[in-house]
Design a protein around this motif. Structure first.
Motif, PDB file in Angstrom:
ATOM      1  N   LYS A   1       5.198   7.611  -4.490  1.00 36.00           N
ATOM      2  CA  LYS A   1       4.523   7.954  -5.735  1.00 36.00           C
ATOM      3  C   LYS A   1       4.948   6.981  -6.831  1.00 36.00           C
ATOM      4  N   LEU A   2       3.967   6.402  -7.518  1.00 36.99           N
ATOM      5  CA  LEU A   2       4.241   5.366  -8.506  1.00 36.99           C
ATOM      6  C   LEU A   2       4.358   5.958  -9.901  1.00 36.99           C
TER       7      LEU A   2
ATOM      8  N   GLN B   1      -2.723  -1.809 -11.061  1.00 36.62           N
ATOM      9  CA  GLN B   1      -2.602  -0.586 -11.862  1.00 36.62           C
ATOM     10  C   GLN B   1      -1.243  -0.505 -12.554  1.00 36.62           C
ATOM     11  N   LEU B   2      -0.204  -0.952 -11.891  1.00 39.88           N
ATOM     12  CA  LEU B   2       1.121  -0.939 -12.535  1.00 39.88           C
ATOM     13  C   LEU B   2       1.163  -1.883 -13.731  1.00 39.88           C
TER      14      LEU B   2
ATOM     15  N   GLN C   1      -5.391  -2.522  -0.880  1.00 42.22           N
ATOM     16  CA  GLN C   1      -4.576  -1.427  -1.408  1.00 42.22           C
ATOM     17  C   GLN C   1      -3.398  -1.951  -2.213  1.00 42.22           C
ATOM     18  N   THR C   2      -2.714  -2.953  -1.688  1.00 39.48           N
ATOM     19  CA  THR C   2      -1.540  -3.512  -2.360  1.00 39.48           C
ATOM     20  C   THR C   2      -1.919  -4.173  -3.682  1.00 39.48           C
ATOM     21  N   VAL C   3      -2.995  -4.953  -3.671  1.00 40.58           N
ATOM     22  CA  VAL C   3      -3.438  -5.624  -4.894  1.00 40.58           C
ATOM     23  C   VAL C   3      -3.850  -4.598  -5.950  1.00 40.58           C
TER      24      VAL C   3
ATOM     25  N   GLU D   1      -8.865  -4.269 -18.938  1.00 44.52           N
ATOM     26  CA  GLU D   1      -8.109  -5.328 -19.617  1.00 44.52           C
ATOM     27  C   GLU D   1      -7.376  -6.288 -18.673  1.00 44.52           C
ATOM     28  N   THR D   2      -7.532  -6.141 -17.361  1.00 39.99           N
ATOM     29  CA  THR D   2      -6.898  -7.078 -16.426  1.00 39.99           C
ATOM     30  C   THR D   2      -7.986  -7.802 -15.637  1.00 39.99           C
ATOM     31  N   ARG D   3      -7.587  -8.925 -15.027  1.00 44.92           N
ATOM     32  CA  ARG D   3      -8.505  -9.680 -14.177  1.00 44.92           C
ATOM     33  C   ARG D   3      -7.831  -9.951 -12.842  1.00 44.92           C
TER      34      ARG D   3
END
Length: 300
Positions: A101-102, A297-298, A290-292, A244-246
């Motif tokens: 869980k993150l 998200q973090l 999934q990893t990307v 806000e991310t790319r």
């Protein structure tokens, strides 16, 4: 004796007689016969055939109720199980890894998140090491990439030798603050590395991405991982955008050697992430996406 009492007594006698009709003969032989009740006001007992019909109806009614109860219990039992616990309804595993869980790391006092109205500079005030995605269940951590800071040279070693000089100079000009990294290997042989480069400003992070790496989603980046010669830009089937991310992802195109490489960049404010996965034969798409996505998200 009152008429009501007489009636109840008669019904008791009738019930006892009809129950005796369905027990085994041996039990019937030893059971004492009920004493007759004499009452001039009591109604005449129903014929024996009528009683048997009524008893049969009662038995079938009880059977229907019992079967209905069993069916309802089974249905509730099935709906209460997870889908993969019910035979015939199990879903094949789609290849995703089981990550813990993150949680976003705590911020220093009075410091905002990077993409909020109070943070125009899009700065990550949290410790960049705490923004690294943790290894999934069953993975073996890389002792050299244990979630701490690494040198610029360690990061540059991921690229082909022909690209390292220009990248090194660009990092020096952009006042790179530090690089945090983590790596692991899963039981299927997939090796994953994540490097987070934090710059002194979002302008420097974007300049390094655009000018040094020359990321172009149409043709692929100009600076390639070590050993990669052919590249194909990749779009995830179920792309999950983070505001806000790319994110830019690529895979090594055939023909390639004994291993295939997939890699992605995530540009998030003052921080640029490089995620790589390498696997013998073929680097699988599902755990890579999934990893990307989780690392994105973090950072967002």
């Amino acid at each position: 004796m009152t008429q009501q009492s007489t009636k109840q007594t008669a019904e008791t006698a009738e019930t006892a007689e009809t129950v005796a009709d369905v027990v085994e003969p041996a039990a019937e032989a030893v059971r004492p016969a009920p004493e007759p009740v004499v009452d001039d006001a009591a109604p005449a007992p129903a014929p024996r055939r009528t009683r048997r019909v009524l008893w049969a109806v009662a038995r079938w009614t009880a059977a229907v109720v019992v079967c209905g109860g069993v069916g309802a219990g089974t249905a509730l039992g099935i709906t209460g199980l997870d889908r993969d616990e019910v035979p015939g309804l199990a879903t094949e595993h789609d290849g995703r890894w089981e990550y813990p869980k993150l949680r976003l790391p705590a911020l220093p006092a009075d410091r905002p998140r990077p993409f909020t109205a109070a943070n125009d500079g899009e700065i990550h005030y949290a410790d960049v090491r705490e923004l690294l995605l943790p290894p999934p269940a069953g993975a073996t951590p890389d002792p050299k990439l244990d979630g701490g800071f690494v040198s610029t040279e360690a990061y540059l070693s991921l690229y082909g030798k022909e690209f390292r000089g220009a990248l090194r100079q660009s990092l020096a000009d952009s006042t790179l603050r530090h690089v945090a990294a983590r790596g692991w290997t899963t039981p299927d042989g997939t090796r994953t590395t994540i490097h987070l480069l934090r710059f002194s400003s979002v302008a420097y992070a974007e300049a390094y991405q655009d000018e040094a790496l020359q990321i172009d989603f149409t043709d692929g980046p100009k600076a390639l991982p070590d050993g990669v010669e052919n590249v194909v830009p990749e779009t995830f089937a179920d792309d999950i955008e983070v505001p806000e991310t790319r994110a830019y992802s690529y895979r090594e195109k055939k023909p390639y050697g004994p291993e295939q490489v997939r890699w992605a960049y995530v540009q998030a404010g003052d921080t640029l992430a490089l995620i790589t996965q390498t696997r013998k034969g073929e680097a699988l798409g599902v755990p890579f996406q999934q990893t990307v996505t989780l690392q994105n998200q973090l950072l967002g």
